[in-house]
Design an enzyme around this catalytic site. Structure first.
Site, PDB file in Angstrom:
ATOM      1  N   GLY A 212       0.769  -1.235   0.051  1.00 31.98           N
ATOM      2  CA  GLY A 212      -0.080   0.109   0.029  1.00 31.98           C
ATOM      3  C   GLY A 212       0.766   1.363  -0.180  1.00 31.98           C
ATOM      4  O   GLY A 212       2.131   1.315  -0.344  1.00 31.98           O
ATOM      5  N   GLU A 254       2.795  10.613 -14.271  1.00 28.70           N
ATOM      6  CA  GLU A 254       1.709  10.365 -15.362  1.00 28.70           C
ATOM      7  C   GLU A 254       0.490  10.028 -14.393  1.00 28.70           C
ATOM      8  O   GLU A 254       0.168   9.017 -13.784  1.00 28.70           O
ATOM      9  CB  GLU A 254       2.084   9.056 -16.205  1.00 28.70           C
ATOM     10  CG  GLU A 254       1.348   9.322 -17.509  1.00 28.70           C
ATOM     11  CD  GLU A 254      -0.225   8.880 -17.327  1.00 28.70           C
ATOM     12  OE1 GLU A 254      -1.018   9.750 -17.288  1.00 28.70           O
ATOM     13  OE2 GLU A 254      -0.702   7.570 -17.184  1.00 28.70           O
ATOM     14  N   GLY A 256      -3.921  11.640 -13.617  1.00 26.10           N
ATOM     15  CA  GLY A 256      -5.321  11.688 -14.338  1.00 26.10           C
ATOM     16  C   GLY A 256      -5.541  12.451 -15.582  1.00 26.10           C
ATOM     17  O   GLY A 256      -4.672  13.207 -16.024  1.00 26.10           O
ATOM     18  N   CYS A 288      -6.632   6.421 -18.155  1.00 29.21           N
ATOM     19  CA  CYS A 288      -6.325   7.480 -17.619  1.00 29.21           C
ATOM     20  C   CYS A 288      -6.864   8.401 -18.906  1.00 29.21           C
ATOM     21  O   CYS A 288      -7.176   9.680 -19.032  1.00 29.21           O
ATOM     22  CB  CYS A 288      -4.957   7.796 -17.383  1.00 29.21           C
ATOM     23  SG  CYS A 288      -3.949   7.248 -18.731  1.00 29.21           S
ATOM     24  N   PHE A 384     -13.534   7.978 -14.070  1.00 25.67           N
ATOM     25  CA  PHE A 384     -12.667   6.675 -14.554  1.00 25.67           C
ATOM     26  C   PHE A 384     -13.936   5.513 -14.243  1.00 25.67           C
ATOM     27  O   PHE A 384     -13.595   4.505 -13.578  1.00 25.67           O
ATOM     28  CB  PHE A 384     -11.663   6.436 -12.983  1.00 25.67           C
ATOM     29  CG  PHE A 384     -10.544   5.757 -13.238  1.00 25.67           C
ATOM     30  CD1 PHE A 384      -9.612   6.573 -14.276  1.00 25.67           C
ATOM     31  CD2 PHE A 384     -10.018   4.471 -12.957  1.00 25.67           C
ATOM     32  CE1 PHE A 384      -8.481   5.810 -14.609  1.00 25.67           C
ATOM     33  CE2 PHE A 384      -8.797   3.965 -13.389  1.00 25.67           C
ATOM     34  CZ  PHE A 384      -8.016   4.656 -14.341  1.00 25.67           C
TER      35      PHE A 384
END
Length: 488
Positions: A212, A254, A256, A288, A384
């Site tokens: 995580g 890189e 959204g 994206c 998304f």
């Protein structure tokens, strides 16, 4: 021909220091989003694993970089072959763990192989230049490996969004620590580690540590990791950029997007609808570059919305592992609920649900939102998910203004019969990618990829020039035949 994951002892493990070993954080289930079934177990890395892996990587990196360039190139070529040789197994994991439809899974394998083949050419590229000097000496600029590169990849397209950094970084003489998203760590992690293990990459040069945020933070702050390549949300990217800045290391971000598709008043409506559906609904909108805003000329608007809604209603949604469907599941319930909340909130604010707006389990119907207010979340923010917000524009000037509004600047599509006019329109809209008479979702291994503004730091992946810039440092070297003499 054996399977990649046969005999690898990957179950419940991470890949550290050239071995499959238990992560310090135990293990967790790998879940199939379409069914909720457990597909296996994955090891969980911790900060301690990162520190150990980074220390080892820094040592073996120097040996890897010192190999003849032909040997590094050969490893990358063999890796490319392995992606294709094991395509059936890898695609199967992509379908089941990620929820990708078979066409998307196959495309990811094609790109992975091409990324390796393109990267295989990098070790043979010129690595410097001779510079003029005002002194009697030879002056050189040489490209050197950055050292250890940390790659943090997301869940949505885990193979492509990992390999596009892993392959060129390795080819250029770096070691790599890869942190896949825990939800897709087999497809985006274990299989990638096995490909390079089978290809003959020396132990420790690539390490795979699922985990995580704490594992990602440990990678960014570890002194042995010199470059971070992150693909993910803008919010997380901002935090990584800030942390990397404090530790004086480069971060390629890189992020959204909320990419616009402009349908100009001379466009063919059927062609535009075909592009629009693919741009918004492909891979459940979990890309994206997904088309997040459809800006349609007023005279075509009603016809466009009607045909797009009809197409959306006709698309099949279901388990891609058991049937031929156009859309599979979204990754998890949290993502589904986020999508639905944005759709319902936008409807409450005045958007008309022309198609979709519903779900069953993790299968969200392709959704068309008409007459959507510009301030509605499904138009103003990145969804998304498989949602196509459509707004009418009265002029090209209005389309340009709306397309350039907001914080993102990733991809842009323009549909018009006048290609040169389309290019002139594109020049007025700040994005990293433009496609005339195509939708916003495209990718090729040899093409530079990246966004501007809140879509990224302008860093590029793809092609020799961009990859060399991303994963090497420049060293100035001078040489004299005799020692220099100074006044004291």
């Amino acid at each position: 021909m054996g399977l990649l994951l046969d005999g690898a002892d990957w179950q419940g493990n991470i890949f550290k220091n050239g071995e499959w070993t238990a992560g310090s954080g135990g293990d967790y289930p790998v879940v199939e989003p379409a069914t909720g079934n457990e597909l296996g177990r994955m090891g969980q890395a911790t900060r301690e694993d990162v520190a150990e892996a980074a220390s080892t990587a820094a040592k073996v990196q120097r040996e890897w970089a010192a190999l003849p360039h032909t040997e590094r190139a050969a490893v990358l070529r063999r890796a490319g072959d392995l992606w294709l040789r094991h395509a059936e197994e890898i695609s199967g994991w992509n379908v089941r763990e990620v929820g990708a439809v078979p066409g998307m899974a196959g495309f990811a394998l094609h790109v992975a192989a091409e990324e390796c083949y393109q990267a295989a050419a990098l070790p043979g590229q010129a690595i410097g230049e001779i510079l003029p000097s005002g002194e009697p000496r030879l002056s050189l600029a040489q490209r050197m490996p950055a050292g250890v590169v940390g790659v943090i990849a997301p869940f949505n397209v885990p193979i492509i969004l990992g390999i596009r950094s892993v392959a060129p970084a390795l080819a250029l003489g770096n070691a790599v620590i890869l942190k896949p998203d825990p939800r897709t760590a087999v497809t985006g992690g274990s299989l990638m580690a096995r490909v390079f293990e089978e290809a003959g990459l020396p132990p420790g040069v690539l390490q795979m540590l699922p985990g995580g945020a704490e594992v990602g933070e440990a990678m960014v702050t570890d002194p042995n990791v010199r470059v971070i390549s992150f693909t993910g949300s803008t919010a997380v990217g901002r935090r990584i950029g800030e942390l990397a800045g404090r530790h004086l290391k480069r971060a390629h971000l890189e992020l959204g997007g909320n990419s616009a598709l402009l349908v100009l008043d001379d466009a063919d409506v059927d062609a535009a609808v075909n592009l629009a559906a693919w741009g918004s609904f492909f891979h459940q909108g979990q890309i994206c570059m997904t088309t997040g805003r459809h800006l349609v000329a007023d005279r075509l608007y009603d016809d466009f919305v009607s045909r797009l809604a009809e197409k959306a209603d006709a698309l099949s949604v279901g388990d891609p592992a058991t049937g031929e469907v156009a859309l599979g599941p979204v990754i998890d319930a949290g993502q589904r609920d986020k999508i639905h909340n944005m759709v319902m909130t936008s409807a409450d604010q005045g958007a008309q649900i022309a198609a979709g707006g519903s779900y069953e389990s993790l299968f969200y119907r392709p959704t068309v939102l008409a007459e959507i207010p510009l301030t509605a979340p499904a138009f103003a923010e990145e969804v998304f998910g498989p949602v196509a917000p459509v707004t009418r524009v009265s002029s090209v000037a209005e389309a340009v203004e709306l397309a350039g509004a907001g914080e993102y600047g990733l991809s842009l599509g323009i549909v018009t019969r006048d290609v040169m006019h389309g290019l002139a329109v594109a020049e007025q809209i700040p994005t990293g990618i433009v496609h005339i008479n195509d939708q916003t979702v495209n990718d090729e291994a040899n093409a530079p990829f990246g966004g501007v503004r809140a879509s990224g730091t302008g860093a590029r992946f793809g092609g020799a020039t961009a990859n060399i810039e991303a994963f090497t440092e420049t060293r100035w070297i001078t040489m004299r035949g005799e020692p220099a003499r100074y006044p004291f």
